[in-house]
Design a protein around this motif. Structure first.
Motif, PDB file in Angstrom:
ATOM      1  N   ILE A 128       0.838  -1.199   0.000  1.00  0.00           N
ATOM      2  CA  ILE A 128       0.000   0.000   0.000  1.00  0.00           C
ATOM      3  C   ILE A 128       0.874   1.250   0.000  1.00  0.00           C
ATOM      4  N   ALA A 129       1.989   1.189   0.733  1.00  0.00           N
ATOM      5  CA  ALA A 129       2.927   2.311   0.726  1.00  0.00           C
ATOM      6  C   ALA A 129       3.419   2.562  -0.699  1.00  0.00           C
ATOM      7  N   HIS A 130       3.667   1.472  -1.397  1.00  0.00           N
ATOM      8  CA  HIS A 130       4.139   1.589  -2.773  1.00  0.00           C
ATOM      9  C   HIS A 130       3.085   2.272  -3.647  1.00  0.00           C
ATOM     10  N   GLU A 131       1.818   1.842  -3.461  1.00  0.00           N
ATOM     11  CA  GLU A 131       0.713   2.463  -4.203  1.00  0.00           C
ATOM     12  C   GLU A 131       0.625   3.958  -3.931  1.00  0.00           C
ATOM     13  N   GLN A 132       0.863   4.309  -2.663  1.00  0.00           N
ATOM     14  CA  GLN A 132       0.765   5.721  -2.294  1.00  0.00           C
ATOM     15  C   GLN A 132       2.031   6.495  -2.654  1.00  0.00           C
ATOM     16  N   GLY A 133       3.010   5.817  -3.210  1.00  0.00           N
ATOM     17  CA  GLY A 133       4.235   6.484  -3.607  1.00  0.00           C
ATOM     18  C   GLY A 133       5.191   6.779  -2.463  1.00  0.00           C
ATOM     19  N   LEU A 134       5.003   6.072  -1.342  1.00  0.00           N
ATOM     20  CA  LEU A 134       5.881   6.286  -0.185  1.00  0.00           C
ATOM     21  C   LEU A 134       7.184   5.529  -0.365  1.00  0.00           C
ATOM     22  N   LYS A 135       8.275   6.172  -0.009  1.00  0.00           N
ATOM     23  CA  LYS A 135       9.562   5.466  -0.033  1.00  0.00           C
ATOM     24  C   LYS A 135      10.182   5.549   1.353  1.00  0.00           C
ATOM     25  N   ILE A 136      10.596   4.393   1.856  1.00  0.00           N
ATOM     26  CA  ILE A 136      11.132   4.344   3.209  1.00  0.00           C
ATOM     27  C   ILE A 136      12.599   3.933   3.159  1.00  0.00           C
ATOM     28  N   ASP A 137      13.425   4.696   3.819  1.00  0.00           N
ATOM     29  CA  ASP A 137      14.839   4.344   3.913  1.00  0.00           C
ATOM     30  C   ASP A 137      15.031   3.494   5.168  1.00  0.00           C
ATOM     31  N   THR A 138      14.899   2.160   5.000  1.00  0.00           N
ATOM     32  CA  THR A 138      14.942   1.296   6.178  1.00  0.00           C
ATOM     33  C   THR A 138      16.328   1.282   6.825  1.00  0.00           C
ATOM     34  N   GLN A 139      17.349   1.458   5.973  1.00  0.00           N
ATOM     35  CA  GLN A 139      18.707   1.442   6.527  1.00  0.00           C
ATOM     36  C   GLN A 139      18.937   2.621   7.459  1.00  0.00           C
ATOM     37  N   LEU A 140      18.514   3.783   7.003  1.00  0.00           N
ATOM     38  CA  LEU A 140      18.682   4.989   7.808  1.00  0.00           C
ATOM     39  C   LEU A 140      17.896   4.864   9.113  1.00  0.00           C
ATOM     40  N   LEU A 141      16.658   4.314   9.001  1.00  0.00           N
ATOM     41  CA  LEU A 141      15.822   4.153  10.198  1.00  0.00           C
ATOM     42  C   LEU A 141      16.490   3.216  11.188  1.00  0.00           C
ATOM     43  N   SER A 142      17.009   2.090  10.680  1.00  0.00           N
ATOM     44  CA  SER A 142      17.685   1.119  11.537  1.00  0.00           C
ATOM     45  C   SER A 142      18.886   1.762  12.233  1.00  0.00           C
ATOM     46  N   GLN A 143      19.637   2.522  11.454  1.00  0.00           N
ATOM     47  CA  GLN A 143      20.835   3.172  11.979  1.00  0.00           C
ATOM     48  C   GLN A 143      20.455   4.143  13.103  1.00  0.00           C
ATOM     49  N   ARG A 144      19.402   4.937  12.892  1.00  0.00           N
ATOM     50  CA  ARG A 144      19.008   5.923  13.900  1.00  0.00           C
ATOM     51  C   ARG A 144      18.413   5.284  15.150  1.00  0.00           C
ATOM     52  N   LEU A 145      17.928   4.070  15.011  1.00  0.00           N
ATOM     53  CA  LEU A 145      17.315   3.402  16.169  1.00  0.00           C
ATOM     54  C   LEU A 145      18.283   2.426  16.835  1.00  0.00           C
ATOM     55  N   GLY A 146      19.540   2.577  16.607  1.00  0.00           N
ATOM     56  CA  GLY A 146      20.533   1.776  17.319  1.00  0.00           C
ATOM     57  C   GLY A 146      20.842   0.443  16.653  1.00  0.00           C
ATOM     58  N   GLY A 147      20.555   0.354  15.363  1.00  0.00           N
ATOM     59  CA  GLY A 147      20.941  -0.844  14.622  1.00  0.00           C
ATOM     60  C   GLY A 147      19.975  -2.016  14.721  1.00  0.00           C
ATOM     61  N   VAL A 148      18.765  -1.769  15.218  1.00  0.00           N
ATOM     62  CA  VAL A 148      17.796  -2.872  15.264  1.00  0.00           C
ATOM     63  C   VAL A 148      17.397  -3.245  13.832  1.00  0.00           C
ATOM     64  N   PRO A 149      17.142  -4.536  13.585  1.00  0.00           N
ATOM     65  CA  PRO A 149      16.722  -4.934  12.237  1.00  0.00           C
ATOM     66  C   PRO A 149      15.414  -4.241  11.856  1.00  0.00           C
ATOM     67  N   VAL A 150      15.344  -3.693  10.644  1.00  0.00           N
ATOM     68  CA  VAL A 150      14.113  -3.099  10.130  1.00  0.00           C
ATOM     69  C   VAL A 150      13.840  -3.743   8.780  1.00  0.00           C
ATOM     70  N   VAL A 151      12.706  -4.454   8.679  1.00  0.00           N
ATOM     71  CA  VAL A 151      12.407  -5.092   7.395  1.00  0.00           C
ATOM     72  C   VAL A 151      11.063  -4.620   6.865  1.00  0.00           C
ATOM     73  N   LEU A 152      10.977  -4.597   5.556  1.00  0.00           N
ATOM     74  CA  LEU A 152       9.777  -4.140   4.872  1.00  0.00           C
ATOM     75  C   LEU A 152       9.028  -5.369   4.357  1.00  0.00           C
ATOM     76  N   THR A 153       7.741  -5.493   4.676  1.00  0.00           N
ATOM     77  CA  THR A 153       7.003  -6.678   4.233  1.00  0.00           C
ATOM     78  C   THR A 153       5.623  -6.299   3.702  1.00  0.00           C
ATOM     79  N   SER A 154       5.044  -7.260   3.006  1.00  0.00           N
ATOM     80  CA  SER A 154       3.628  -7.184   2.703  1.00  0.00           C
ATOM     81  C   SER A 154       3.050  -8.555   3.047  1.00  0.00           C
TER      82      SER A 154
END
Lengths: 715, 59
Positions: A128-154
């Motif tokens: 749905i994010a893709h449909e709405q044209g949203l782009k998420i930088d999961t690496q940057l998010l993971s880095q800012r949150l102390g290196g916790v794994p961040v994965v994108l799923t449907s």
């Protein structure tokens, strides 16, 4: 590796697709149960994370915040803290987030970070994010949150499931924790004040997360758990809250404000694009929530639901019934040599299994509908439309489906109260459901109307009485719910805040899986109780046995036909059985309602299942077994029945007063073993089931007396 | 609060239920249903460009 089972908790906001993800991760290896003492479902399953790593995945109820006080939310907090009896603290948390509403979803994750457990983030609904044209930088998010794994799923499309498995293995391996926010200094010292006070009082330092719950939540749950003395609490917490106030924050709003400010900074540059549009919801809501069209569509959908539960289920129910009958007929001859065993097997065991199997079609069909309505997002809209009609008596918009299903059968109605989050409204709805005029009440209304109301007053009155009887239960259920929520349940009312989620195509496998789980739980829990009750009533009606009964009847009246002897024997047998003796003994209790001992036996024998009344009357009025509501013989026998002694001697037993009293009694009385068993299952113990039983039964008796006595005096 | 309705946030009354209560409000890209009794605790300023009249029940 140690032999200790590794557990991972799945946590997230409602409507994030968490359950779909859970089903995808665990497949069919799931267990469903209840947490001890509360009616919160415990779902867990085995999840294979590769390299031979198998973890126990626990799907916790959806919630928005750790701060609230509903039983669901407290269970989540308790499970995560390892403070719930019989459950160990999870080794890691997987937070499921709706990627299209990341800021709000991260609030819960940020609260969870305070628990100091290894944590991974699953950003779901990527399609749905893709449909709405949203782009998420999961690496940057993971880095800012102390290196916790961040994965994108449907999860809906089954995409990214493998990376979730890897993330779980990863987080268990590296024990990565999410970066906590830095509290403003005044809040930090307020938390310190609480920690010190508790340490001084209980000689154990509470965690910072506990201190936050005490400072920011309005309930005493955490303080109670830590055993903090009542006398100190109020003063210390007030001091601590004053410190928060000195930093310019309202203490009750400080937690989300500080978290959100922190998270907004974290998300800077993480999300790009996106129009922020609501997608399909706004357009569909314009129709489905339209002030005129909305309620019309709602009525249509609910009529469809009711018709399916009522009519569609009839066919499989008939198949089950004929299967049971076929089994009886087939097995009976094999046991003809031992009449007691024959009767136990056919009238006890087979009938007992049939007694709960017969509910399965209705349960499956109702949960098919509920699954579709909930997963599509319409259920929240239905609650929105109906809320006003129910809020005044302490129920809410979600009470509608259980109450409506109650008109077909109370069992699926009771099971569907699970969809109501507010525990008070859930209990009140469950209490009201058995009052609804279920289809098992129909045969006695039909018999009474056809035998007495119709012949005496014409078909017009027959239908008036029919409709009236269907309203009697409702008439008493509403004030009961009102009194229960207003005066008996002294729980703070929960605000009815309801997210109206985006519309979505329900995933067939999720819907079917939920149908199956509800049916399986009903069979294993309520089913056993129903079975036991059927056997007990069978024994009461069967023993003691007089083997010479039919010979004696034949000797006394040699002219009787074989069939008449059989009917008379059955009537005489039930008369001298424990049930018959008991019926005669308690008949004086029912005398003010105008019931003779035969009706009384019928009433008593109907406590496990009210529809039994017609066939029991058939036996006591010597028509033989298997009488139906449209049996002409039974009607005639009842029309001709007269009092044989007492002040009413030789007047008809079934006067208008007695007929109405009997119908009112059946409308209100708690005569359904399965309902009681299910009520106990759904309210987490026998307390409310017992209260319901006595309340309804006494109410039924009182109203039957009122009706009988006033009708006699009026006519 | 937990849903992210914070002081200073813009919100929009999207629609009312057929019987007038509850109301659906939109904020932060989501739609949430609130009963009037609960919505009363919100203090809102009507935006200058607001095309609709200020709802009676929201102070």
């Amino acid at each position: 590796m140690s032999s200790k089972q590794i557990t991972v908790a799945l946590v997230g906001n409602p409507n994030t697709g968490k359950s779909t993800l859970f089903n995808a991760l665990t497949g069919l290896r799931q267990k469903v149960g209840n947490y001890p003492g509360v009616t919160v479902a415990r779902k867990s399953g085995r999840c294979d994370c590769g390299d031979g790593l198998k973890v126990e995945l626990v799907d916790l109820p959806g919630l928005y915040s750790l701060a609230a006080a509903s039983p669901d939310e407290q269970v989540v907090t308790d499970v995560l803290l390892g403070s719930l009896e019989g459950s160990q603290q999870p080794d890691a948390i997987v937070v499921v987030l709706d990627v299209t509403n990341l800021l709000r979803n991260l609030f819960l994750a940020s609260q969870l970070a305070e628990l100091n457990l290894p944590l991974a983030l699953v950003l779901n609904q990527a399609d749905i994010a893709h449909e709405q044209g949203l782009k998420i930088d999961t690496q940057l998010l993971s880095q800012r949150l102390g290196g916790v794994p961040v994965v994108l799923t449907s999860a809906w499309k089954g995409e990214g499931i493998a990376s979730v498995r890897r993330a779980i293995a990863d987080v268990l391996n590296k024990k990565t924790k999410m970066t906590k926010l830095t509290w403003p200094s005044q809040v930090e010292s307020a938390l310190g004040t609480i920690v010190q006070a508790i340490q001084a009082d209980t000689s154990q330092a509470p965690s910072s997360a506990d201190a936050q719950r005490i400072l920011f939540s309005s309930n005493a749950h955490t303080s109670d758990r830590l055993g903090w003395s009542q006398t100190q609490r109020e003063l210390i917490v007030r001091q601590a809250r004053d410190q928060v106030r000195s930093a310019g924050y309202n203490p009750m709003a400080a937690e989300p404000l500080i978290h959100y400010a922190h998270l907004r900074k974290i998300l800077e540059g993480v999300i790009a694009g996106g129009t922020g549009k609501q997608g399909n919801a706004a357009a569909l809501d314009r129709v489905l929530l339209h002030r005129v069209i909305g309620p019309i569509l709602f009525t249509g959908i609910m009529l469809g639901l009711f018709a399916s539960v009522f009519w569609l289920a009839k066919f499989p129910m008939q198949w089950i019934q004929s299967g049971v009958d076929f089994l009886k007929v087939t097995i009976a001859p094999a046991l003809a040599g031992t009449p007691m065993l024959q009767s136990l097997v056919t009238d006890g065991i087979i009938a007992g299994v049939g007694a709960f199997l017969v509910f399965l079609p209705q349960i499956l069909i109702l949960f098919l509908f509920i699954g579709i309505l909930e997963d599509s997002g319409y259920m929240a809209r239905a609650a929105f439309i109906m809320d006003r009609l129910f809020s005044w008596c302490g129920l809410n918009g979600k009470s509608f489906v259980p109450l409506l299903s109650g008109f077909a059968c109370a069992i699926p109605g009771l099971l569907s109260t699970r969809t109501i989050e507010d525990p008070k409204a859930r209990l009140a709805t469950a209490f009201a459901v058995p009052f609804m005029s279920c289809s098992a009440r129909f045969p006695i209304y039909a018999l009474m109307c056809a035998a007495f109301i119709g012949p005496l007053y014409g078909p017009g009155w027959e239908s008036v009485v029919m409709v009236g009887m269907h309203c009697v239960g409702l008439l008493f259920a509403v004030p009961t719910a009102f009194v229960l929520t207003r005066f008996v349940l002294k729980v703070k009312p929960q605000p009815f805040v309801l997210e109206l989620p985006r519309y979505q195509m329900p995933k067939p496998s999720d819907v079917l899986w939920r149908m199956w789980q509800n049916a399986a739980e009903f069979v294993s829990k309520a089913g056993t109780v129903i079975f036991a009750m059927t056997i007990i009533i069978w024994a009461l009606c069967y023993f003691p046995r007089d083997a010479q009964m039919s010979d004696r009847i034949k000797a006394a009246e040699p002219t009787l036909s074989e069939h008449e002897i059989q009917s008379r024997t059955q009537a005489a047998m039930i008369e001298q059985s424990w049930m018959g003796r008991f019926g005669k003994a308690v008949q004086p209790v029912f005398d003010p309602c105008g019931f003779d001992w035969k009706i009384t036996v019928g009433v008593l024998a109907s406590f496990p299942a009210r529809e039994v009344i017609v066939s029991t009357l058939g036996v006591t009025y010597s028509i033989g077994k298997g009488a139906e509501a449209d049996s002409q013989n039974l009607r005639t026998a009842m029309q001709e029945a007269k009092w044989i002694d007492g002040p009413r001697k030789s007047t008809p037993i079934f006067s208008l007063a007695a007929v109405l009293a009997l119908m009112v009694f059946f409308a209100l009385c708690s005569q359904c073993g399965p309902t009681i068993a299910t009520l106990a299952q759904e309210t987490g113990g026998w307390k409310w089931a017992t209260i319901s039983f006595f309340y309804m039964t006494i109410l039924a008796w009182v109203m039957a007396v009122v009706v009988y006595q006033s009708v006699i005096r009026l006519i | 609060m937990a849903l992210g309705l914070l002081p200073g946030m813009a919100l929009k009354l999207v629609r009312r239920a057929p019987l007038g209560d509850p109301v659906a409000i939109e904020f932060g890209g989501q739609v949430v249903s609130l009963r009037l009794a609960e919505a009363e605790s919100l203090i809102v300023d009507v935006a200058a460009d607001c095309p609709v009249q200020r709802p009676k029940n929201t102070p």
